[in-house]
Every structure is written in C-alpha cells, then in structure tokens.
Design an enzyme around this catalytic site. Sequence first.
Site, PDB file in Angstrom:
ATOM      1  N   HIS A  27      97.693  23.559  70.229  1.00  0.00           N
ATOM      2  CA  HIS A  27      98.780  24.480  69.890  1.00  0.00           C
ATOM      3  C   HIS A  27      98.267  25.870  69.602  1.00  0.00           C
ATOM      4  O   HIS A  27      98.905  26.864  69.919  1.00  0.00           O
ATOM      5  CB  HIS A  27      99.533  23.952  68.662  1.00  0.00           C
ATOM      6  N   ARG A  59     106.366  21.502  83.557  1.00  0.00           N
ATOM      7  CA  ARG A  59     106.026  20.210  82.942  1.00  0.00           C
ATOM      8  C   ARG A  59     106.972  20.010  81.765  1.00  0.00           C
ATOM      9  O   ARG A  59     106.984  20.829  80.846  1.00  0.00           O
ATOM     10  CB  ARG A  59     104.585  20.235  82.421  1.00  0.00           C
ATOM     11  N   ARG A  99     109.677  18.987  86.837  1.00  0.00           N
ATOM     12  CA  ARG A  99     109.085  17.654  87.005  1.00  0.00           C
ATOM     13  C   ARG A  99     109.582  16.710  85.922  1.00  0.00           C
ATOM     14  O   ARG A  99     109.644  17.089  84.747  1.00  0.00           O
ATOM     15  CB  ARG A  99     107.552  17.764  86.939  1.00  0.00           C
ATOM     16  N   GLU A 140      99.256  12.813  94.035  1.00  0.00           N
ATOM     17  CA  GLU A 140      98.126  12.823  93.109  1.00  0.00           C
ATOM     18  C   GLU A 140      97.458  11.458  92.978  1.00  0.00           C
ATOM     19  O   GLU A 140      96.534  11.281  92.206  1.00  0.00           O
ATOM     20  CB  GLU A 140      98.560  13.361  91.740  1.00  0.00           C
ATOM     21  N   ASN A 163      94.557  17.861  89.778  1.00  0.00           N
ATOM     22  CA  ASN A 163      93.929  17.409  88.527  1.00  0.00           C
ATOM     23  C   ASN A 163      93.794  15.887  88.535  1.00  0.00           C
ATOM     24  O   ASN A 163      92.745  15.332  88.216  1.00  0.00           O
ATOM     25  CB  ASN A 163      94.762  17.826  87.311  1.00  0.00           C
ATOM     26  N   ASP A 164      94.881  15.234  88.940  1.00  0.00           N
ATOM     27  CA  ASP A 164      94.833  13.772  88.993  1.00  0.00           C
ATOM     28  C   ASP A 164      94.242  13.261  90.296  1.00  0.00           C
ATOM     29  O   ASP A 164      93.521  12.272  90.299  1.00  0.00           O
ATOM     30  CB  ASP A 164      96.241  13.181  88.788  1.00  0.00           C
ATOM     31  N   ARG A 222      89.316  12.750  83.846  1.00  0.00           N
ATOM     32  CA  ARG A 222      89.448  14.201  83.669  1.00  0.00           C
ATOM     33  C   ARG A 222      89.298  14.658  82.227  1.00  0.00           C
ATOM     34  O   ARG A 222      89.199  15.852  81.965  1.00  0.00           O
ATOM     35  CB  ARG A 222      90.752  14.711  84.292  1.00  0.00           C
ATOM     36  N   CYS A 242      99.744  22.316  92.892  1.00  0.00           N
ATOM     37  CA  CYS A 242     100.035  22.809  91.546  1.00  0.00           C
ATOM     38  C   CYS A 242      98.967  22.398  90.531  1.00  0.00           C
ATOM     39  O   CYS A 242      99.106  22.670  89.337  1.00  0.00           O
ATOM     40  CB  CYS A 242     101.413  22.355  91.082  1.00  0.00           C
TER      41      CYS A 242
HETATM   42  C1  PEP Z   1      97.888  17.462  88.467  1.00  0.00           C
HETATM   43  O1  PEP Z   1      97.622  16.277  88.250  1.00  0.00           O
HETATM   44  O2  PEP Z   1      97.188  18.207  89.196  1.00  0.00           O
HETATM   45  C2  PEP Z   1      99.057  18.087  87.840  1.00  0.00           C
HETATM   46  C3  PEP Z   1      99.459  19.298  88.155  1.00  0.00           C
HETATM   47  O3  PEP Z   1      99.697  17.385  86.878  1.00  0.00           O
HETATM   48  P1  PEP Z   1      99.168  17.200  85.371  1.00  0.00           P
HETATM   49  O4  PEP Z   1      98.007  18.137  85.169  1.00  0.00           O
HETATM   50  O5  PEP Z   1     100.336  17.516  84.521  1.00  0.00           O
HETATM   51  O6  PEP Z   1      98.777  15.757  85.361  1.00  0.00           O
HETATM   52 MG    MG Z   2      99.066  14.962  87.337  1.00  0.00          MG
END
Ligand code: PEP
Ligand code: MG
Length: 603
Positions: free
Chosen positions: A198, A305, A341, A440, A463-464, A474, A511
């Site tokens: 935060h 998100r 999302r 993802e 990211n995933d 991650r 994204c």
């Molecule tokens: C991702 O997984 O790249 C993504 C954008 O979603 P999050 O980071 O919210 O899992």
């Molecule tokens: Mg993700």
Amino acid sequence: MQREMKKTQFIKGIGVTPGIIIGKAYLLDRGKIEAPARVIPESHTPQEVARFRDAVEESKKQLRQAKEKLLHEEATGLTYILDTHLLLLEDKNLIDNTIETIRQSWINSEWALKINLERLHKIFSNIDDEYLKSRKTDIDHIGERILRNLMGEDKEAIHQIKEEVIIVSHDLSPADTAQMAKDKVTAFVTDIGGKTSHTAIMARSLEIPAVVGSETATHYINTGDALIVDGMTGVVVVNPSAEILREYVERQKGRQKMERELFQYRDLPAETLDGYRVKVLANIELVEEIPSVLQHGAEGIGLYRTEYLYLNRKDLPSEEDHFQAYKQVVEGISPHAAVIRTLDIGGDKFLSHLELAEEMNPAMGLRAVRFSLKEVDIFKVQLRAMLRASAFGKVKLLFPMISGATEIREVKKILNEVRLGLSAEGIPFDSRTEIGIMIEVPSAVTIADILAREVDFFSIGTNDLIQYSLAIDRVNESVTHLYEPLHPAILRLVRDVVQAAHQAGIRVAMCGEMAGEPLYIPILLGLELDELSMNVFSIFRVKKILRSYTHRECKNLVRASLHLSTPGEIEDLVLASLRQKFPEEFGEDFNYRLKLNEYKKGE
Ligand code: PEP
Ligand code: MG
C-alpha cells in the site's frame, strides 16, 4: 551490522516511482518497539481491557485525522487505504481476540496484542500471493500504532518536518505516507515493502520518488547523510563521493531533459516509422488512477484488475459497489474502451468471508475463472455490474486463467443468463460488449486457434505465462533470475498466439509487465501484437521506441532472435539495436541498471 559513516554506500531496493532525488536523509527509524510482558492479577483485567480499548480508540482518532488531511488535500482516492486500517481496528480477529487473551490469560495488553499479531502474521505468511502477503504489513502498522498508544510513546511527526528531506524508515505506513508534506518530503526509502504494498501504491499516486524493500537502509543511513535516491532503478547512494554526485547530477539533468522531451509523445500516435500502428493502453488497479492515465495519453484501459474491490473489506462487494467503480472508469476513459477483468485472486485464504480451503499450490489452485465458475452467484454479481457499466461507455470483458474451451463456454453461458436477466428487468446495457480471454496458461497457447473461435480478443498475460511455461514461481526471489521474458520458448509462444488470433481475425494484446519494458518493445512489435497495455509511467518511453523503428526492422529482429538459443543472446541482439538508436538510454546507464539487477539476483 555496523553503521558506516561518510563512506559511499550503494543500497539496492525496489524502485517505485521514477525520478532521481538528491538530498539530506531524515532517519525516522520506526524499527520494532519492545512490548513489555507482564502477568496481572485477575481483578485487574477489566482495567487492562479498558486501557487496551482506549489505545484502540486513540489509534482510530489518529487515523481519522490523517484521513481528514488527505481529504483536505483532495487526495480522496487514497483514503481507502486508511479505511482499511480503520477496519482492522474493528477486526474481531485482532481486537476481540486480544481482549479475550487479556481476560483469559491475565496478562497485560501489550503482551496479549503481540500474541494475536503473531498469530495473524503466521496466517498471512502462509499465503503464496505477493499482493496478499504484503497486506501483512497493514497488520504490522496497526499493531505498532496501538502499541505506541498503549506505551504513551511520542509519535514522530512527519508533518512537522520543517526542511526538505528524504525520509528513511524501516517501514512507513500508508498513514505516514499520507501525512508527508509534499514540498518537504522529496523522496523516501524503506527497508521493507514490495511493489504492490500500500505504501508503494500511495507513493506512486502521490508521485513521490521512492525506493522500498531496501532491506538495509536504516542500518547504513543516519539523519543528515547525503543521499541519492533513484526511484527508477531502485538504487540509493549514501554519502556519495564528489565524483558519484557529479555523475548523478548529470544523470538527473539528463533524465529531467528526457522526461521533458518524452512529454511530446503524449499526443503522438503509437506507430512505427513505416506506419505500423499499435494501441498503447494503461493497466490500472484503482479508479483513482484515471486522471494519471489521461495525463499520459493512453488510448484506453487495457487491463483493469478488479481484485482491489474484493480486498480490504470484511464482506463481498455489492453489485452497486462494482457498478459505481466500473461506471467511473468507463466514463473517465470515454471515448476509449476499458477492458475490465473479472476477479483473479490467488491464495484466496485471505478472503475469510469466502471460507476457502488452504491450498498446497495456490498458483495452480482454485484461482481466477476457476473460482468464478465455482462461485457462480459471486461471479454473476460482477458480470451484472460490468454489463450495466457498458451503458455508460465502451466496456470489454476479460476472463483470466482460461485453460480450455469448456471454461469459456461455461463463462459465456453464465454471461447469457445475466444478459437475459438484465433485459427482463429492463436494465440497459450494450448487447455487443466484446469478450476476451487472458492467454496466460500454456494450454491456452497450444489451442489458441480453437479459443480464438470463441472470443472477440486475446490478452497475453506474460507474468503468468512465463511463470507456468518456464516453471518459475513469480513470487519466489530465489528463482527470479530464471524469469526470462526473452526466453526463446516465450517468444515462440507469443508468436503462436498472435498467429492464431490473426488467422481468426481477432485482435491480440499483451498486458503483462513485459509489454511496458522498453527493452522488449522492438521484439513485441516484430511479433505483431496489436495492443500493449502497461503501467502509465512506461507509456512515453514505449512510444518513443516504437516511433523510432520500422516494422520491417522489428520483424527482422524477431526472425534473427528466433534462431538464437538463449535469452542472453537475444537480449544482446536487441540491446545492440536499441543502443544504435538510443546511445544515451541504453548506454552506460542501462548497463548499470542491469548490473545492479544482476547483483541483486546473485545475493
Ligand atoms: C499476467 O499474468 O501477465 C497479468 C497481467 O495478470 P496478473 O499479473 O494480474 O496475474
Ligand atoms: Mg495473470
């Protein structure tokens, strides 16, 4: 650890808000305070409970005052963080249980509080989700505040600081951050905290350059020390030598000049020299980020998100809570579209009102769309609100963690029921609202051609996708060096998704964090992504890079990269190309940044 004075020290943390600040340190060491532990006679327990309640009330008063200050400064969007803390001061798990412990164990308030804080801490430590794990600090902040009030300790008054300083602290609570007089506190550095804490969110929103998670800052820094804080690279230099200072003054000038120059990209189209057009969009988590999104000239929201709506509260958000948030986002970004999302939460144990079982492997467990398909009633509330918001601007629905066609068909079936319900009630919504899925999960890549027939667009969540395809957790620091966006496997996966999408005639966005990292832009253009959605701070830089390449150059880079064997070889190739075009940005400074990241990895 020994304090080292006047010797130049480099400390590496996590850069939160870009900007180089040079100034004097003000050490606000708020390291743990020792709580006395005493056994009391049973007859004293009522007074002890009253003393505890007074300290809780005093804490509430202080937080309300901090909130007032924020409201006064029109930083209304940030008050929700203080509301979270106020809510914690009502929390049964903390407050009632502490009172129970005093009554049952006949011990003093400080000790009872400590026992209950540790218990809550343990619960949070077992959560395998970086965001939720960082919520543990909210409990620490509240615990420390009550403890200080119990012990009658003088609160260090950040708002009383009279001269310009860089605050250095073991930790800063969001309330502390809110109290910072912006003209006095030029930057801050903390020992603990992560990108999604935060305090970091607050710093970004208030645009205060900051480095969090430095681990050792309060060991090395004293009040009055000269400091350089680089909020982009996460580097803090303590007592810089004249030479380093000169270097940073130059770098600061260079960056300021660059920032000024970058501003021109705000209204320039995101297109290559030969006219290949991509959309540059913003990722947001809070409604309050909309003004910043507009300031940075994003062409829409590529990823909203919605997890925040579910966090920081005891109950589930109502349809109206969802609707109000979505309506603000949709209206704020109009005439552009907002991709919203549905809930994507991992390690869901945090949502105690949902009473979910603990999981061995939360990243592969009941998260995201799997949860929504299990808890259909909760899902429908969110879908209704999203569709209702579509009557106020352009909304696109995005579903996370889709791994196969069955899931998306189930989602569409539920969505249809929701549409029918709204129509029957005469509630307006846009019946042509597009639906898309996050790509993802590796299986979704493999069957991207099948999935492309089911939806209107794809959004690649690197990211995933990197986590699942390279088998790299991650959030696990010890394997971050293996988290390689330029891994040949990742490039092939992205290539395959784009091909499948384009063959089916649908658009494909990215994204994940990869989409906002300047180093990867030529490759992503060459891979022919239609949209890149990123943190607002990356937008100008990304536009600058893409406007300096031809699409042909980017495609050649991709072709060459796909023949290489390792992420390192691909990075060298891309970096050499970027360096030719931008010797300043990708020269020494960039190397330095990579080197420091290396150093961090090797620790
Ligand atoms: C991702 O997984 O790249 C993504 C954008 O979603 P999050 O980071 O919210 O899992
Ligand atoms: Mg993700």
